[in-house]
Design a protein around this motif. Sequence first.
Motif, PDB file in Angstrom:
ATOM      1  N   SER A  77      11.740   1.592  -6.580  1.00 45.09           N
ATOM      2  CA  SER A  77      12.890   2.142  -7.299  1.00 45.09           C
ATOM      3  C   SER A  77      12.497   3.455  -7.973  1.00 45.09           C
ATOM      4  CB  SER A  77      13.370   1.148  -8.352  1.00 45.09           C
ATOM      5  OG  SER A  77      12.393   0.995  -9.376  1.00 45.09           O
ATOM      6  N   GLU A  78      13.496   4.252  -8.323  1.00 45.82           N
ATOM      7  CA  GLU A  78      13.222   5.511  -9.017  1.00 45.82           C
ATOM      8  C   GLU A  78      12.519   5.250 -10.349  1.00 45.82           C
ATOM      9  OE1 GLU A  78      16.411   8.227  -9.439  1.00 45.82           O
ATOM     10  OE2 GLU A  78      16.977   8.182  -7.319  1.00 45.82           O
ATOM     11  N   ALA A  79      12.896   4.149 -11.000  1.00 45.15           N
ATOM     12  CA  ALA A  79      12.282   3.826 -12.284  1.00 45.15           C
ATOM     13  C   ALA A  79      10.788   3.604 -12.123  1.00 45.15           C
ATOM     14  CB  ALA A  79      12.941   2.581 -12.883  1.00 45.15           C
ATOM     15  N   TYR A  80      10.380   2.922 -11.057  1.00 52.18           N
ATOM     16  CA  TYR A  80       8.955   2.668 -10.832  1.00 52.18           C
ATOM     17  C   TYR A  80       8.239   3.929 -10.335  1.00 52.18           C
ATOM     18  CZ  TYR A  80       8.074  -2.191 -11.918  1.00 52.18           C
ATOM     19  OH  TYR A  80       7.852  -3.367 -12.600  1.00 52.18           O
ATOM     20  N   ILE A  81       8.901   4.695  -9.482  1.00 51.68           N
ATOM     21  CA  ILE A  81       8.290   5.935  -9.010  1.00 51.68           C
ATOM     22  C   ILE A  81       8.034   6.883 -10.177  1.00 51.68           C
ATOM     23  CG2 ILE A  81       8.667   8.000  -7.599  1.00 51.68           C
ATOM     24  CD1 ILE A  81      10.300   6.209  -5.691  1.00 51.68           C
ATOM     25  N   ASP A  82       8.983   6.949 -11.102  1.00 49.77           N
ATOM     26  CA  ASP A  82       8.856   7.868 -12.234  1.00 49.77           C
ATOM     27  C   ASP A  82       7.992   7.295 -13.358  1.00 49.77           C
ATOM     28  OD1 ASP A  82      10.500   9.637 -10.920  1.00 49.77           O
ATOM     29  OD2 ASP A  82      12.326   9.008 -11.978  1.00 49.77           O
ATOM     30  N   GLY A  83       8.107   5.974 -13.592  1.00 48.58           N
ATOM     31  CA  GLY A  83       7.542   5.424 -14.824  1.00 48.58           C
ATOM     32  C   GLY A  83       6.323   4.543 -14.699  1.00 48.58           C
ATOM     33  N   ALA A  84       5.995   4.073 -13.507  1.00 48.63           N
ATOM     34  CA  ALA A  84       4.835   3.184 -13.373  1.00 48.63           C
ATOM     35  C   ALA A  84       3.556   3.999 -13.178  1.00 48.63           C
ATOM     36  CB  ALA A  84       5.040   2.233 -12.198  1.00 48.63           C
ATOM     37  N   PHE A  85       2.472   3.528 -13.802  1.00 49.20           N
ATOM     38  CA  PHE A  85       1.167   4.177 -13.627  1.00 49.20           C
ATOM     39  C   PHE A  85       0.092   3.131 -13.913  1.00 49.20           C
ATOM     40  CE2 PHE A  85      -2.474   6.872 -14.222  1.00 49.20           C
ATOM     41  CZ  PHE A  85      -2.207   8.006 -13.464  1.00 49.20           C
ATOM     42  N   GLU A  86      -0.619   2.715 -12.848  1.00 54.73           N
ATOM     43  CA  GLU A  86      -1.686   1.723 -12.985  1.00 54.73           C
ATOM     44  C   GLU A  86      -2.995   2.349 -12.516  1.00 54.73           C
ATOM     45  OE1 GLU A  86      -0.368  -2.626 -12.470  1.00 54.73           O
ATOM     46  OE2 GLU A  86       0.660  -1.559 -10.868  1.00 54.73           O
ATOM     47  N   SER A  87      -4.003   2.313 -13.377  1.00 50.98           N
ATOM     48  CA  SER A  87      -5.249   3.004 -13.075  1.00 50.98           C
ATOM     49  C   SER A  87      -6.405   2.306 -13.785  1.00 50.98           C
ATOM     50  CB  SER A  87      -5.125   4.476 -13.499  1.00 50.98           C
ATOM     51  OG  SER A  87      -6.195   5.244 -13.009  1.00 50.98           O
ATOM     52  N   PHE A  88      -7.399   3.078 -14.224  1.00 46.61           N
ATOM     53  CA  PHE A  88      -8.537   2.576 -14.984  1.00 46.61           C
ATOM     54  C   PHE A  88      -8.772   3.488 -16.180  1.00 46.61           C
ATOM     55  CE2 PHE A  88      -9.190   0.905 -10.751  1.00 46.61           C
ATOM     56  CZ  PHE A  88      -9.605  -0.402 -10.987  1.00 46.61           C
ATOM     57  N   GLU A  89      -9.426   2.954 -17.210  1.00 42.17           N
ATOM     58  CA  GLU A  89      -9.664   3.745 -18.414  1.00 42.17           C
ATOM     59  C   GLU A  89     -10.520   4.987 -18.144  1.00 42.17           C
ATOM     60  OE1 GLU A  89     -11.200   1.188 -21.428  1.00 42.17           O
ATOM     61  OE2 GLU A  89      -9.260   0.244 -21.838  1.00 42.17           O
ATOM     62  N   PRO A  90     -11.648   4.880 -17.421  1.00 43.59           N
ATOM     63  CA  PRO A  90     -12.434   6.096 -17.147  1.00 43.59           C
ATOM     64  C   PRO A  90     -11.734   6.977 -16.103  1.00 43.59           C
ATOM     65  CG  PRO A  90     -13.778   4.095 -16.928  1.00 43.59           C
ATOM     66  CD  PRO A  90     -12.350   3.668 -16.951  1.00 43.59           C
ATOM     67  N   PHE A  91     -12.187   8.224 -15.987  1.00 41.87           N
ATOM     68  CA  PHE A  91     -11.748   9.081 -14.895  1.00 41.87           C
ATOM     69  C   PHE A  91     -12.002   8.349 -13.580  1.00 41.87           C
ATOM     70  CE2 PHE A  91     -13.068  12.943 -17.652  1.00 41.87           C
ATOM     71  CZ  PHE A  91     -11.910  12.814 -18.389  1.00 41.87           C
ATOM     72  N   ASN A  92     -11.148   8.606 -12.596  1.00 39.63           N
ATOM     73  CA  ASN A  92     -11.287   7.869 -11.334  1.00 39.63           C
ATOM     74  C   ASN A  92     -10.598   8.614 -10.204  1.00 39.63           C
ATOM     75  OD1 ASN A  92      -8.361   6.724 -11.112  1.00 39.63           O
ATOM     76  ND2 ASN A  92      -9.002   6.178 -13.184  1.00 39.63           N
ATOM     77  N   HIS A  93     -10.893   8.180  -8.978  1.00 38.80           N
ATOM     78  CA  HIS A  93     -10.188   8.701  -7.807  1.00 38.80           C
ATOM     79  C   HIS A  93     -10.190   7.623  -6.728  1.00 38.80           C
ATOM     80  CE1 HIS A  93     -14.428   9.695  -7.047  1.00 38.80           C
ATOM     81  NE2 HIS A  93     -14.148   9.597  -5.751  1.00 38.80           N
ATOM     82  N   ILE A  94      -9.251   7.732  -5.821  1.00 39.45           N
ATOM     83  CA  ILE A  94      -9.063   6.695  -4.815  1.00 39.45           C
ATOM     84  C   ILE A  94      -9.728   7.067  -3.496  1.00 39.45           C
ATOM     85  CG2 ILE A  94      -6.876   5.898  -5.795  1.00 39.45           C
ATOM     86  CD1 ILE A  94      -5.471   7.582  -3.642  1.00 39.45           C
ATOM     87  N   GLY A  95      -9.950   6.051  -2.660  1.00 36.14           N
ATOM     88  CA  GLY A  95     -10.365   6.283  -1.290  1.00 36.14           C
ATOM     89  C   GLY A  95      -9.178   6.728  -0.449  1.00 36.14           C
ATOM     90  N   ARG A  96      -9.407   6.993   0.812  1.00 34.56           N
ATOM     91  CA  ARG A  96      -8.348   7.538   1.666  1.00 34.56           C
ATOM     92  C   ARG A  96      -7.881   6.571   2.753  1.00 34.56           C
ATOM     93  NH1 ARG A  96      -5.964  11.682  -0.983  1.00 34.56           N
ATOM     94  NH2 ARG A  96      -7.563  12.493  -2.380  1.00 34.56           N
ATOM     95  N   LYS A  97      -8.544   5.432   2.886  1.00 31.12           N
ATOM     96  CA  LYS A  97      -8.166   4.461   3.913  1.00 31.12           C
ATOM     97  C   LYS A  97      -7.418   3.305   3.259  1.00 31.12           C
ATOM     98  CE  LYS A  97      -9.452   4.573   7.678  1.00 31.12           C
ATOM     99  NZ  LYS A  97      -8.872   5.156   8.921  1.00 31.12           N
TER     100      LYS A  97
END
Length: 203
Positions: A77-97
């Motif tokens: 939904s637009e609400a989740y696209i705009d408002g959701a953010f799940e991550s980790f406390e330290p700086f981080n980056h994701i893999g590509r696969k």
Amino acid sequence: MISHARTISLILLLALAPAARANDSTYTDLDTDHCKTLSQEDAEGGGISLQCKGLTGYAVYFKEGDLRQSILYGPASEAYIDGAFESFEPFNHIGRKIEWRLGLDGKPAATILRWFVENIDPATGEPSPKVEGQVLVVSKVAGQDGMGCVVGYVDALANPEPNVLARQIADTKAAGFACGADKADFHGNRGPTSAEPTHVFPE
């Protein structure tokens, strides 16, 4: 009385019959250089929101802010696209696969993606490869309700077969997981570099 020949025929038919199809995986690559920009913050904040290609009919929504990243999958939904953010406390980056776990109906129900967590080395006060964490993040693909979210975590450095464990979580937890209400936990062993997750959901 069933003849000996007929008994053998029945055994052969049962042996050749296809077994019940288990959940399966398919894979896509996340290419953030060829995504649609949804919003971009000022250069100082470094934030960006992208819509990227996933499986046919299932987009991938990528966000970055304050050197932390977040991912959302499917018809959110637009609400989740705009408002959701799940991550980790330290700086981080994701893999590509991205690994997509398909249900018995052939539709994607969950995903598995590796996160790289840039922990701080106490000796230097700076992020260091020596203390970098790797976590497999299992997420629920958004469904008709438009809600998708993380359903579980596996410390990829503390478990002997982290991908196997992540698939088990995807196959057993995603379908009944209530985003914003249920808690996404670590499964299996958890080491010191896994870091604390963060969760922001739309009201």
